[in-house]
Design a protein around this motif. Structure first.
Motif, PDB file in Angstrom:
ATOM      1  N   CYS A 180     -11.279  -3.003   8.504  1.00 37.25           N
ATOM      2  CA  CYS A 180     -10.126  -3.882   8.742  1.00 37.25           C
ATOM      3  C   CYS A 180     -10.566  -5.291   9.119  1.00 37.25           C
ATOM      4  O   CYS A 180      -9.879  -5.984   9.868  1.00 37.25           O
ATOM      5  N   SER A 185      -8.319  -6.077   5.894  1.00 41.47           N
ATOM      6  CA  SER A 185      -6.946  -6.316   6.347  1.00 41.47           C
ATOM      7  C   SER A 185      -6.125  -7.001   5.269  1.00 41.47           C
ATOM      8  O   SER A 185      -4.950  -6.676   5.065  1.00 41.47           O
ATOM      9  N   VAL A 200      -5.399   3.164   6.542  1.00 44.01           N
ATOM     10  CA  VAL A 200      -6.481   2.263   6.931  1.00 44.01           C
ATOM     11  C   VAL A 200      -7.350   2.935   7.983  1.00 44.01           C
ATOM     12  O   VAL A 200      -6.846   3.397   9.018  1.00 44.01           O
ATOM     13  N   THR A 202      -9.721   1.995  10.629  1.00 40.05           N
ATOM     14  CA  THR A 202     -10.002   0.754  11.339  1.00 40.05           C
ATOM     15  C   THR A 202     -11.416   0.747  11.922  1.00 40.05           C
ATOM     16  O   THR A 202     -12.089   1.774  11.995  1.00 40.05           O
ATOM     17  N   LEU A 259      -1.719  -5.261  12.224  1.00 42.87           N
ATOM     18  CA  LEU A 259      -1.724  -3.887  11.717  1.00 42.87           C
ATOM     19  C   LEU A 259      -0.659  -3.041  12.394  1.00 42.87           C
ATOM     20  O   LEU A 259      -0.126  -2.103  11.793  1.00 42.87           O
ATOM     21  N   ALA A 263       2.133  -0.718  10.647  1.00 40.32           N
ATOM     22  CA  ALA A 263       2.340   0.687  10.996  1.00 40.32           C
ATOM     23  C   ALA A 263       3.829   0.993  11.169  1.00 40.32           C
ATOM     24  O   ALA A 263       4.304   2.070  10.780  1.00 40.32           O
ATOM     25  N   LEU A 269      -2.482   4.312  10.188  1.00 42.78           N
ATOM     26  CA  LEU A 269      -3.701   3.790  10.797  1.00 42.78           C
ATOM     27  C   LEU A 269      -4.506   4.907  11.463  1.00 42.78           C
ATOM     28  O   LEU A 269      -3.927   5.781  12.124  1.00 42.78           O
ATOM     29  N   LEU A 287      -8.533   4.665  17.496  1.00 37.06           N
ATOM     30  CA  LEU A 287      -7.574   3.713  16.944  1.00 37.06           C
ATOM     31  C   LEU A 287      -6.990   2.821  18.029  1.00 37.06           C
ATOM     32  O   LEU A 287      -6.932   1.592  17.884  1.00 37.06           O
TER      33      LEU A 287
END
Length: 429
Positions: A180, A185, A200, A202, A259, A263, A269, A287
Motif C-alpha cells: 500500500c 494505494s 489489499v 497492507t 484506505l 473500506a 483490507l 491491519l
C-alpha cells in the motif's frame, strides 16, 4: 541526439543511464565543455514511458518539475501532470539537452585495474573506456515478487506494478493488491474507482495529506525548507533512504488516499501478506497497526505545519487531527482464494537495486553504494539519481538538477587535477 563519432571509444566521462539524472548531468557537462557519452539500454527517459499505468499522474505539484534549463512552463503549476503530459515534457527535455547518447546499449561491466587507469566499460556494442564514470541508472532495477508467487494457482493472473496498465487489462474477478505504498494505494484506487472488488494486503507505508490549512502540503513543506535538508541533517541520516514513500495522489486535481474510506465503500483490507497454505492466503494480524501508523505520520506532518504557522504568525484556515472514519472489527489472518473470487494479484512491493555490473569496492553489505553526495571512495566513480542521494528530491524532478550540477563540478575539478598532475610528471621526466 548529438552526433557521435562511431570510431571514438574513449571519453572523459561515461554516464550509464539516460533518464532524468543522466541527461541532467549531460547538460552541465556540455556547459563545461567536457566530452562524455551517455549509454542507455532502452530509450532515453524509458522508465517514464514503460513503468507507469494509464491513469498515472504526479504526486507532487507541477511547479516542482525543475530539470536543468527545463522547468515546468504550463498554466497549472499547482496541478499534477498526467502520464501523457509528463512524457511530452520529458521529450522536450531530451531535445533540449541534445545529449551525446547511444540508445539500446546494455552495459555488462564497469571496472578499472587501478586509480591511474581509465575505466573499462564492456557493453553490448563493444568496449569503451572513460576517465570517469557516473552510474545514473537509478535504484529501481529488479521488480520484487516474493517466492510465494510461485505457489499461487495457475489460473490466477499475476503482475508487478511495473506491468499494470488499467483495470480492463485484468481478467474479470476480484483483485488482490499486495502493498500500500504509492503504487499500491494508487493502483488499488484505480481498480476501486472502476468498480472492481479489491483486496489489499497492507504494510507499514506512511501517508500524508494532499491539502492542509489552505495549501498543498508540498507547498507548506517547501516553505519550511524541508526539501533543502541534506541527508546528513535528517534525523534518520542515511536510514531515511530505506523509507517507503508517503501515499497520496494528484489524481483529479489531488486528494488524500484514505484506505479506511475505501473500506467503508467495500474494499477489503488485511495485514501484511506472509504465506499461502493450500488455498488460503495468510496475513499478519497487524491491519490496525498499519492503519494507525499511516495516520500517525499523517497527523505528525500536519502538526509540524501547525507549529510553523503558529511560529510565523501566518493567517491560515484552522487545522485539526485526522479522525479515523473506519476501524477493522477484528483482525483477519486468512483469506480463501476460491471463496474470495480473486482472479488477479498485483505485486506492489517495490524494486531492488542491481549494481552487480559495477566492479568496484564501493558497496555495503546490502549491495547499496556508499557515497557522500554521489561521490564514492573510488576516485572518478559517482552515483546520481538515487533516493535521498543528497536531499528528498535527489531521485525526483525537483532535486536531481542540483545533484547533477554538483557532480559536474566534482568531475571538472578531478579532471583539472589529473591534467595538472600529468603536466607535472612531464616536466619532471
Amino acid at each position: 541526439m548529438a552526433h557521435i563519432d562511431p570510431h571514438t571509444t574513449h571519453y572523459s566521462v561515461a554516464i550509464v543511464g539516460g533518464g532524468q539524472a543522466g541527461l541532467s548531468l549531460s547538460y552541465y557537462l556540455q556547459q563545461r565543455g567536457i566530452d562524455h557519452l551517455v549509454l542507455e539500454k532502452n530509450q532515453l527517459v524509458h522508465s517514464w514511458r514503460s513503468q507507469r499505468w494509464d491513469s498515472f499522474c504526479l504526486v507532487t505539484p507541477n511547479w516542482q518539475c525543475n530539470l536543468p534549463g527545463w522547468s515546468y512552463a504550463g498554466d497549472d503549476p499547482h496541478g499534477f501532470m498526467v502520464k501523457e503530459e509528463i512524457n511530452a515534457w520529458l521529450e522536450g527535455f531530451v531535445v533540449h539537452v541534445d545529449a551525446p547518447a547511444l540508445e539500446g546499449v546494455v552495459v555488462h561491466k564497469v571496472a578499472r585495474s587501478s586509480d591511474n587507469k581509465p575505466f573499462s566499460i564492456q557493453t553490448s556494442q563493444g568496449t569503451f573506456t572513460a576517465d570517469q564514470v557516473v552510474v545514473a541508472s537509478g535504484g529501481y532495477h529488479k521488480p520484487i515478487v516474493p517466492r510465494l508467487a510461485e505457489r499461487l494457482p495457475a489460473h490466477v493472473t499475476q503482475m508487478h506494478s511495473a506491468e499494470y496498465r488499467n483495470p480492463q487489462s485484468l481478467p474479470e474477478g476480484a483483485v488482490l493488491v499486495v502493498g500500500c505504498g504509492q503504487s499500491g494505494s494508487q493502483i488499488a484506487e484505480d481498480l476501486h474507482l472502476a468498480g472492481r472488488k479489491v483486496f489489499v494486503a497492507t504494510g507499514d507505508a506512511p501517508r500524508c495529506a494532499r491539502f492542509y490549512r489552505g495549501k498543498d502540503v508540498v507547498d507548506w513543506l517547501a516553505d519550511m525548507d524541508y526539501y533543502n535538508m541534506p541527508v546528513t541533517q535528517h534525523p534518520l541520516r542515511e536510514g531515511v533512504r530505506d523509507n517507503t514513500n508517503h501515499y497520496v495522489t494528484g489524481r483529479d486535481g489531488g486528494r488524500d488516499i484514505d484506505l479506511r474510506r475505501f473500506a467503508l465503500e467495500g474494499m477489503e483490507l488485511y495485514g501484511l501478506l506472509t504465506d499461502l497454505q493450500g488455498n488460503e492466503l495468510r496475513f499478519q494480524p497487524n491491519l490496525q497497526a498499519n492503519l494507525d501508523h499511516a495516520d500517525g505520520i499523517y497527523n505528525g506532518i500536519n502538526a509540524s505545519i501547525d507549529k510553523y504557522i503558529a511560529a510565523h504568525g501566518i493567517d491560515a484556515p484552522p487545522g485539526g487531527a485526522y479522525t479515523p472514519v473506519w476501524q477493522p472489527a477484528a483482525e483477519r489472518s486468512s483469506l480463501d482464494l476460491a471463496a474470495s473470487g480473486i482472479s488477479s494479484v498485483v505485486w506492489c512491493i517495490g524494486f531492488s537495486p542491481d549494481f552487480a555490473w559495477v566492479d568496484a569496492p564501493v558497496f555495503n553489505g546490502r549491495g547499496e553504494p556508499v557515497h557522500v553526495r554521489g561521490v564514492t571512495q573510488q576516485a572518478g566513480l559517482y552515483f546520481l539519481g538515487l533516493p535521498w542521494l543528497h536531499t528528498w528530491g535527489s531521485g525526483r524532478f525537483s532535486g536531481v538538477a542540483r545533484d547533477a550540477q554538483y557532480l559536474a563540478e566534482q568531475i571538472a575539478a578531478r579532471a583539472g587535477a589529473v591534467d595538472c598532475a600529468e603536466e607535472s610528471e612531464l616536466l619532471l621526466s
